[in-house]
Design an enzyme around this catalytic site. Structure first.
Site, mmCIF file in Angstrom:
data_model
loop_
_atom_site.group_PDB
_atom_site.id
_atom_site.type_symbol
_atom_site.label_atom_id
_atom_site.label_comp_id
_atom_site.label_asym_id
_atom_site.label_seq_id
_atom_site.Cartn_x
_atom_site.Cartn_y
_atom_site.Cartn_z
ATOM 1 N N GLU A 22 0.815 -1.221 0.000
ATOM 2 C CA GLU A 22 0.000 0.000 0.000
ATOM 3 C C GLU A 22 0.856 1.283 0.000
ATOM 4 O O GLU A 22 0.572 2.233 -0.736
ATOM 5 C CB GLU A 22 -0.931 -0.037 1.228
ATOM 6 C CG GLU A 22 -1.858 1.145 1.390
ATOM 7 C CD GLU A 22 -2.767 1.368 0.181
ATOM 8 O OE1 GLU A 22 -3.113 0.390 -0.499
ATOM 9 O OE2 GLU A 22 -3.104 2.548 -0.096
ATOM 10 N N ASP A 250 5.774 52.163 5.840
ATOM 11 C CA ASP A 250 5.858 52.872 7.122
ATOM 12 C C ASP A 250 6.581 52.053 8.183
ATOM 13 O O ASP A 250 6.652 50.825 8.092
ATOM 14 C CB ASP A 250 4.431 53.113 7.628
ATOM 15 C CG ASP A 250 4.105 54.580 7.690
ATOM 16 O OD1 ASP A 250 4.799 55.355 7.032
ATOM 17 O OD2 ASP A 250 3.156 54.939 8.406
ATOM 18 N N LYS A 272 9.049 56.698 9.757
ATOM 19 C CA LYS A 272 9.094 58.015 10.413
ATOM 20 C C LYS A 272 9.020 57.767 11.903
ATOM 21 O O LYS A 272 8.199 57.006 12.371
ATOM 22 C CB LYS A 272 7.861 58.838 10.009
ATOM 23 C CG LYS A 272 8.105 59.742 8.833
ATOM 24 C CD LYS A 272 6.913 60.664 8.637
ATOM 25 C CE LYS A 272 5.620 59.907 8.453
ATOM 26 N NZ LYS A 272 4.489 60.467 9.144
ATOM 27 N N GLY A 304 -2.278 50.177 10.680
ATOM 28 C CA GLY A 304 -3.682 50.408 11.044
ATOM 29 C C GLY A 304 -4.503 50.863 9.862
ATOM 30 O O GLY A 304 -4.493 50.256 8.800
ATOM 31 N N ASP A 305 -5.221 51.971 10.040
ATOM 32 C CA ASP A 305 -6.027 52.556 8.970
ATOM 33 C C ASP A 305 -5.379 53.881 8.565
ATOM 34 O O ASP A 305 -4.961 54.663 9.440
ATOM 35 C CB ASP A 305 -7.452 52.800 9.474
ATOM 36 C CG ASP A 305 -8.325 53.355 8.374
ATOM 37 O OD1 ASP A 305 -8.898 52.559 7.620
ATOM 38 O OD2 ASP A 305 -8.410 54.604 8.253
ATOM 39 N N THR A 333 -7.883 49.641 12.341
ATOM 40 C CA THR A 333 -7.116 50.569 13.170
ATOM 41 C C THR A 333 -6.722 49.898 14.493
ATOM 42 O O THR A 333 -7.373 48.942 14.947
ATOM 43 C CB THR A 333 -7.921 51.865 13.387
ATOM 44 O OG1 THR A 333 -7.062 52.830 13.983
ATOM 45 C CG2 THR A 333 -9.137 51.650 14.284
ATOM 46 N N ALA A 334 -5.634 50.389 15.083
ATOM 47 C CA ALA A 334 -5.066 49.725 16.269
ATOM 48 C C ALA A 334 -6.095 49.574 17.390
ATOM 49 O O ALA A 334 -6.168 48.523 18.033
ATOM 50 C CB ALA A 334 -3.853 50.516 16.759
ATOM 51 N N MET A 385 -0.554 56.970 20.394
ATOM 52 C CA MET A 385 0.721 57.681 20.582
ATOM 53 C C MET A 385 0.750 58.358 21.960
ATOM 54 O O MET A 385 1.225 59.484 22.096
ATOM 55 C CB MET A 385 0.924 58.738 19.482
ATOM 56 C CG MET A 385 1.043 58.121 18.099
ATOM 57 S SD MET A 385 0.961 59.350 16.795
ATOM 58 C CE MET A 385 -0.793 59.576 16.610
#
Ligand SMILES: C[S@@+](CC[C@H](N)C(=O)[O-])C[C@H]1O[C@@H](n2cnc3c(N)ncnc32)[C@H](O)[C@@H]1O
Length: 483
Positions: A22, A250, A272, A304-305, A333-334, A385
């Protein structure tokens, strides 16, 4: 990656299978789909093997295995029912440096077999390095459901057109664009439905458009890539990533997300630092415009957004001012991702009637938030932030009437393996960030907690609470979750 995936050209080459039962039949079934010459060696063969052996490429050698059987084989499968025979095959193959696979014997093998989704000539191989075959089967089932059974036609059709497209268009960028349009659009649908004439019409239309230069203008897609977990990317974001010629990325975009992009896409790092100089933003705007004017499809990848503290407006304005079409692809978004990940509702019937997002970053140090509104009962909000300005938020909110016991939940590195969740009270916010060494990125939720929703917090929750001052020196305790 211990096992490196490759596809081996077996066309006209010899493959040896040792075994007649088999296990050998399973290997034969698989290899019979290839264009290899297959030799099987065993003292006796099952009926299933004899049936498949009618194919001209299959030869049965009815006797015990002998080391000379290895001669000329480029791959060897030890699939006998007798483990001693398999070990002997592996030893001989190893001595002769021929890649070999021992059924149920990964330790003796030099390669292992992946789970395979076969849409010839498109073949998907799935491996878990033997850690979890069940997972491989699950992935295989998903891919099988996703790839139509006749998907191979698309690849065959593309293969047949390669030369024609190459001869029709000398510019590689135009060629890439036409391939994108064919493989993701009406041509592909027609091929899958077997509509040859419609496919031909669409091909001509795309070639004519490319020749006339109608598609030469580039474009920019501002893509929200979510908080980090690649599974939180939208399908549209994945599509745009695959189509992009240039990626402008980013700082907060998880590198794993770049796996969805083409390998030959140019990557430009636009990292950044928070509150960084606005010159950096001007430079990013210039890059977007410069690349799109070259006729490239530019994907601007944002955490995120793009429309939530993403400076998308400045980039859109710059791109539009240059007459370049721009599209915004929403991302998670976060705050939404962090809240979902820890099961913390952002609004609560009759309790939290308003939810806001606010920023804790300010280029000039001045915050002109509506503190009185944020301090009202029934108001929940997420600070983006806010790690550096947490103590400032505490002071302003308490001065505006918020209770020092107001619930605070901090989520650091939300959706990633390194995610941390810390609960405290508004009165301890600054100390909590310091003492728990929150470095960010983090979302700070204020006015939201699980108890008000009748829910329990996640098990991994850490709590921060300063112990009552004992003597001169205050100390902090990290408490276990109170569920
Ligand atoms: C410049 S803002 C960008 C926000 C982004 N456009 C969004 O919609 O999430 C950066 C801030 O987003 C938050 N953030 C981004 N990714 C995060 C993550 N994985 N976990 C927690 N917070 C995150 C942090 O507050 C971080 O300082």
């Amino acid at each position: 990656m211990r096992y490196f995936p490759i596809f081996v050209d077996l066309d006209g080459h010899d493959v040896l299978i040792v075994g007649g039962g088999e296990k050998a039949l399973q290997k034969l079934r698989l290899l019979a789909k290839s264009t290899a010459r297959i030799r099987l060696v065993a003292p006796q063969f099952d009926a299933g093997i004899r049936e498949l052996a009618h194919a001209p490429a299959v030869t049965l050698i009815e006797r015990s295995f002998a080391p000379s059987d290895l001669h000329g084989a480029v791959l060897i499968f030890a699939a006998a029912d007798d483990v001693a025979v398999n070990s002997q095959v592996a030893l001989e193959a190893k001595a002769q440096g021929i890649p070999h696979n021992v059924v149920d014997g990964p330790a003796e093998s030099t390669f292992i077999m992946p789970a395979i989704v076969d849409r010839d000539p498109v073949v998907v191989a799935i491996g878990t390095e033997g850690s979890a075959p069940v997972l491989a089967r699950e992935i295989k089932a998903k891919i099988e459901a996703w790839l139509p059974a006749n998907f191979g036609r698309v690849a065959e059709g593309a293969m047949a057109l390669r030369r024609r497209v190459h001869e029709a268009l000398s510019d590689p960028v135009a060629r890439r664009r036409v391939w994108g349009a064919l493989l993701h659009g009406a041509w592909r649908a027609s091929v899958l439905h077997g509509e040859t004439a419609a496919a031909e019409c669409e091909l001509e239309r795309q070639l004519a458009a490319a020749r006339s230069g109608a598609e030469r203008t580039g474009s920019v897609a501002l893509i929200g890539c979510g908080p980090g977990d690649p599974d939180l990317l939208t399908l549209k974001a994945q599509q745009r990533l695959q189509e992009a010629d240039v990626l402008v990325v980013d700082r907060l975009v998880n590198p794993a997300i770049l796996e969805y992009a083409r390998r030959d896409a140019q990557r430009i790092d636009a990292g950044k630092e928070p509150e960084g100089p606005s010159a950096a933003q001007d430079e990013i705007n210039r890059i977007l415009v410069r690349e799109a004017l070259k006729g490239q499809r530019v994907a601007r990848l944002k955490g995120g957004d793009a429309f939530v503290f993403g400076r998308a407006a400045e980039e859109m304005a710059a791109v539009r001012a240059a007459g370049i079409p721009v599209e915004v692809i929403p991302g998670i978004t976060a705050a939404h991702a962090c809240a979902a990940g820890i099961g913390l509702p952002l609004t609560l019937r009759q309790k939290v009637r308003q939810f806001a997002v606010v920023t804790g970053a300010s280029a000039d140090g001045a915050f002109d938030l509506d503190w009185a509104a944020l301090a009202k009962p029934g108001q929940g909000f997420a600070i983006y932030m806010g790690v550096r300005s947490a103590a400032h938020f505490r002071d302003k909110l308490i001065a505006a009437g918020a209770g020092p016991q107001t619930a605070v939940v901090i989520v650091e590195n939300g959706s990633l393996a390194s995610e941390r969740v810390i609960a405290t009270e508004l009165g301890h916010l600054g100390r909590a960030i310091e003492s728990m060494e929150v470095k960010g990125p983090a979302i700070i939720f204020v006015g939201l907690d699980w108890a008000a929703a009748g829910l329990s917090p996640p098990e991994r929750l850490e709590r921060y609470e300063p112990a009552p001052a004992s003597g001169a020196k205050e100390f902090e305790r990290r408490l276990a979750p109170q569920s």
